[in-house]
Design a protein around this motif. Sequence first.
Motif, PDB file in Angstrom:
ATOM      1  N   ASP A 180     -64.131  56.661 -12.333  1.00 33.69           N
ATOM      2  CA  ASP A 180     -64.881  55.844 -12.983  1.00 33.69           C
ATOM      3  C   ASP A 180     -64.243  56.356 -14.189  1.00 33.69           C
ATOM      4  O   ASP A 180     -64.888  55.919 -15.310  1.00 33.69           O
ATOM      5  N   THR A 181     -63.230  57.929 -14.038  1.00 32.40           N
ATOM      6  CA  THR A 181     -63.321  58.091 -15.714  1.00 32.40           C
ATOM      7  C   THR A 181     -61.487  58.333 -15.323  1.00 32.40           C
ATOM      8  O   THR A 181     -61.309  58.354 -16.589  1.00 32.40           O
ATOM      9  N   GLN A 182     -60.766  58.098 -14.307  1.00 31.20           N
ATOM     10  CA  GLN A 182     -59.518  57.875 -14.446  1.00 31.20           C
ATOM     11  C   GLN A 182     -58.734  57.191 -13.505  1.00 31.20           C
ATOM     12  O   GLN A 182     -59.096  57.415 -12.419  1.00 31.20           O
ATOM     13  N   SER A 183     -57.653  56.950 -13.669  1.00 32.37           N
ATOM     14  CA  SER A 183     -56.864  56.923 -12.607  1.00 32.37           C
ATOM     15  C   SER A 183     -54.960  57.253 -12.050  1.00 32.37           C
ATOM     16  O   SER A 183     -54.824  58.041 -13.611  1.00 32.37           O
ATOM     17  N   VAL A 184     -54.688  57.826 -11.217  1.00 34.32           N
ATOM     18  CA  VAL A 184     -53.588  58.460 -11.114  1.00 34.32           C
ATOM     19  C   VAL A 184     -53.217  57.768  -9.709  1.00 34.32           C
ATOM     20  O   VAL A 184     -53.082  56.867  -9.391  1.00 34.32           O
ATOM     21  N   ALA A 185     -51.523  57.642 -10.548  1.00 30.09           N
ATOM     22  CA  ALA A 185     -50.112  56.661 -10.104  1.00 30.09           C
ATOM     23  C   ALA A 185     -49.869  57.632  -8.950  1.00 30.09           C
ATOM     24  O   ALA A 185     -48.911  58.947  -9.752  1.00 30.09           O
ATOM     25  N   TYR A 186     -48.869  57.421  -7.681  1.00 29.76           N
ATOM     26  CA  TYR A 186     -48.074  58.338  -6.830  1.00 29.76           C
ATOM     27  C   TYR A 186     -47.043  57.352  -6.329  1.00 29.76           C
ATOM     28  O   TYR A 186     -47.379  57.022  -6.240  1.00 29.76           O
ATOM     29  N   THR A 187     -45.908  58.311  -6.555  1.00 23.64           N
ATOM     30  CA  THR A 187     -45.235  57.513  -5.451  1.00 23.64           C
ATOM     31  C   THR A 187     -44.732  58.689  -3.912  1.00 23.64           C
ATOM     32  O   THR A 187     -44.625  59.678  -4.343  1.00 23.64           O
ATOM     33  N   ILE A 188     -44.861  57.322  -2.786  1.00 26.89           N
ATOM     34  CA  ILE A 188     -45.252  58.467  -1.852  1.00 26.89           C
ATOM     35  C   ILE A 188     -43.703  58.150  -0.724  1.00 26.89           C
ATOM     36  O   ILE A 188     -44.061  56.357  -0.651  1.00 26.89           O
ATOM     37  N   THR A 189     -43.307  58.410  -0.055  1.00 29.49           N
ATOM     38  CA  THR A 189     -42.265  58.743   0.952  1.00 29.49           C
ATOM     39  C   THR A 189     -42.745  59.478   2.399  1.00 29.49           C
ATOM     40  O   THR A 189     -43.343  60.141   2.539  1.00 29.49           O
ATOM     41  N   TYR A 190     -42.863  58.127   3.367  1.00 29.76           N
ATOM     42  CA  TYR A 190     -43.530  57.802   4.076  1.00 29.76           C
ATOM     43  C   TYR A 190     -41.998  57.965   5.717  1.00 29.76           C
ATOM     44  O   TYR A 190     -41.795  56.551   5.467  1.00 29.76           O
TER      45      TYR A 190
ATOM     46  N   VAL B 178     -59.385  54.087  -2.947  1.00 25.79           N
ATOM     47  CA  VAL B 178     -57.504  53.794  -3.061  1.00 25.79           C
ATOM     48  C   VAL B 178     -57.372  52.747  -3.584  1.00 25.79           C
ATOM     49  O   VAL B 178     -57.077  52.141  -2.135  1.00 25.79           O
ATOM     50  N   PRO B 179     -58.003  51.659  -4.792  1.00 32.31           N
ATOM     51  CA  PRO B 179     -57.401  49.979  -4.586  1.00 32.31           C
ATOM     52  C   PRO B 179     -56.123  49.601  -4.118  1.00 32.31           C
ATOM     53  O   PRO B 179     -55.977  48.537  -3.672  1.00 32.31           O
TER      54      PRO B 179
ATOM     55  N   LEU C 184     -40.087  54.897   4.473  1.00 33.29           N
ATOM     56  CA  LEU C 184     -41.480  53.939   3.861  1.00 33.29           C
ATOM     57  C   LEU C 184     -41.241  54.621   2.255  1.00 33.29           C
ATOM     58  O   LEU C 184     -42.024  55.348   2.574  1.00 33.29           O
ATOM     59  N   GLU C 185     -41.267  53.780   1.231  1.00 35.21           N
ATOM     60  CA  GLU C 185     -41.484  53.822   0.045  1.00 35.21           C
ATOM     61  C   GLU C 185     -42.928  53.689  -0.348  1.00 35.21           C
ATOM     62  O   GLU C 185     -42.669  51.615  -0.056  1.00 35.21           O
ATOM     63  N   TYR C 186     -43.771  53.843  -0.818  1.00 33.34           N
ATOM     64  CA  TYR C 186     -45.017  52.889  -1.379  1.00 33.34           C
ATOM     65  C   TYR C 186     -45.918  54.062  -3.410  1.00 33.34           C
ATOM     66  O   TYR C 186     -45.025  54.475  -3.159  1.00 33.34           O
ATOM     67  N   LEU C 187     -45.996  52.999  -2.938  1.00 31.24           N
ATOM     68  CA  LEU C 187     -46.944  53.559  -4.566  1.00 31.24           C
ATOM     69  C   LEU C 187     -47.894  53.137  -4.445  1.00 31.24           C
ATOM     70  O   LEU C 187     -48.442  52.088  -3.906  1.00 31.24           O
ATOM     71  N   VAL C 188     -48.850  54.250  -4.927  1.00 34.13           N
ATOM     72  CA  VAL C 188     -50.509  54.302  -4.666  1.00 34.13           C
ATOM     73  C   VAL C 188     -51.543  54.485  -6.052  1.00 34.13           C
ATOM     74  O   VAL C 188     -50.964  55.381  -6.722  1.00 34.13           O
ATOM     75  N   ILE C 189     -52.386  54.366  -6.129  1.00 29.82           N
ATOM     76  CA  ILE C 189     -52.929  54.071  -6.978  1.00 29.82           C
ATOM     77  C   ILE C 189     -54.414  54.711  -6.627  1.00 29.82           C
ATOM     78  O   ILE C 189     -54.992  53.968  -6.019  1.00 29.82           O
ATOM     79  N   ALA C 190     -54.822  56.372  -7.194  1.00 24.40           N
ATOM     80  CA  ALA C 190     -56.126  56.234  -6.308  1.00 24.40           C
ATOM     81  C   ALA C 190     -57.323  56.426  -7.732  1.00 24.40           C
ATOM     82  O   ALA C 190     -56.449  56.611  -9.119  1.00 24.40           O
ATOM     83  N   LYS C 191     -57.915  55.581  -8.526  1.00 29.60           N
ATOM     84  CA  LYS C 191     -59.060  55.165  -8.876  1.00 29.60           C
ATOM     85  C   LYS C 191     -59.880  56.523  -9.270  1.00 29.60           C
ATOM     86  O   LYS C 191     -61.076  55.809  -8.012  1.00 29.60           O
TER      87      LYS C 191
ATOM     88  N   VAL D 225     -50.985  56.283   5.074  1.00 27.58           N
ATOM     89  CA  VAL D 225     -51.080  56.756   3.822  1.00 27.58           C
ATOM     90  C   VAL D 225     -52.103  56.582   2.311  1.00 27.58           C
ATOM     91  O   VAL D 225     -52.673  57.223   2.236  1.00 27.58           O
ATOM     92  N   THR D 226     -53.139  55.580   2.852  1.00 28.89           N
ATOM     93  CA  THR D 226     -53.788  55.711   2.473  1.00 28.89           C
ATOM     94  C   THR D 226     -54.874  56.513   2.659  1.00 28.89           C
ATOM     95  O   THR D 226     -55.431  57.326   2.071  1.00 28.89           O
ATOM     96  N   LEU D 227     -55.324  57.431   4.236  1.00 24.06           N
ATOM     97  CA  LEU D 227     -55.977  58.003   4.495  1.00 24.06           C
ATOM     98  C   LEU D 227     -55.294  59.053   3.583  1.00 24.06           C
ATOM     99  O   LEU D 227     -56.599  60.262   3.885  1.00 24.06           O
ATOM    100  N   PHE D 228     -54.258  59.334   3.495  1.00 21.51           N
ATOM    101  CA  PHE D 228     -53.836  60.852   3.442  1.00 21.51           C
ATOM    102  C   PHE D 228     -54.306  60.865   1.961  1.00 21.51           C
ATOM    103  O   PHE D 228     -54.595  61.638   0.740  1.00 21.51           O
ATOM    104  N   VAL D 229     -53.983  59.914   0.665  1.00 24.39           N
ATOM    105  CA  VAL D 229     -54.366  59.837  -0.344  1.00 24.39           C
ATOM    106  C   VAL D 229     -56.545  60.008  -0.596  1.00 24.39           C
ATOM    107  O   VAL D 229     -56.313  60.663  -1.297  1.00 24.39           O
TER     108      VAL D 229
END
Length: 174
Positions: free
Chosen positions: A141-151, A119-120, A132-139, A70-74
Amino acid sequence: MKNSRLIIFASLVLAGILIVQFNQIPNLDKQLEQARADLKQAKANQVKSQTIVSSPKSQQNQVSNSTKNVTLFVDKFSNQPTSTYPDALKGLASQKVINELTQTFAPSVTFSDKAYYDVPLVGLKNAWGSNLEYLVIAKSDTQSVAYTITYDTDEKQVTDMSRLTLKGAFDNEK
């Protein structure tokens, strides 16, 4: 005379009942096959549940590998142009997710050549089962984006995702 009519009437009623019963045999066969299929699925689910319960180390390894995927995907979809998604994300995500990313998510997020997304945070919401269900934050310098991901651990790929709005601690206030 009266008895013979009664016997003929009773014979016709019994013949009718037999015809109805013979016509129900195909339906009963279908119900039997469905019941067998349901039983087979239930047994497979029970074996899988027993495996998970009896070998938590195995489930822990599966969760660990899934989290890496999932980390690699994001990381891949966050730091590449949308035109490369079909090739870059093949095998990591289902075609449905790749299409959604190409058409929906990417235009709503500012991806530029200069921005790099880390992807912190990859948080596990549901660790049991094949999805499996994940909450992923991609960050960046200018913005952060959150996703819910089902793997899906059976297919070993992302099968569903949605973008969340962030408020509070993850907003970059400069």
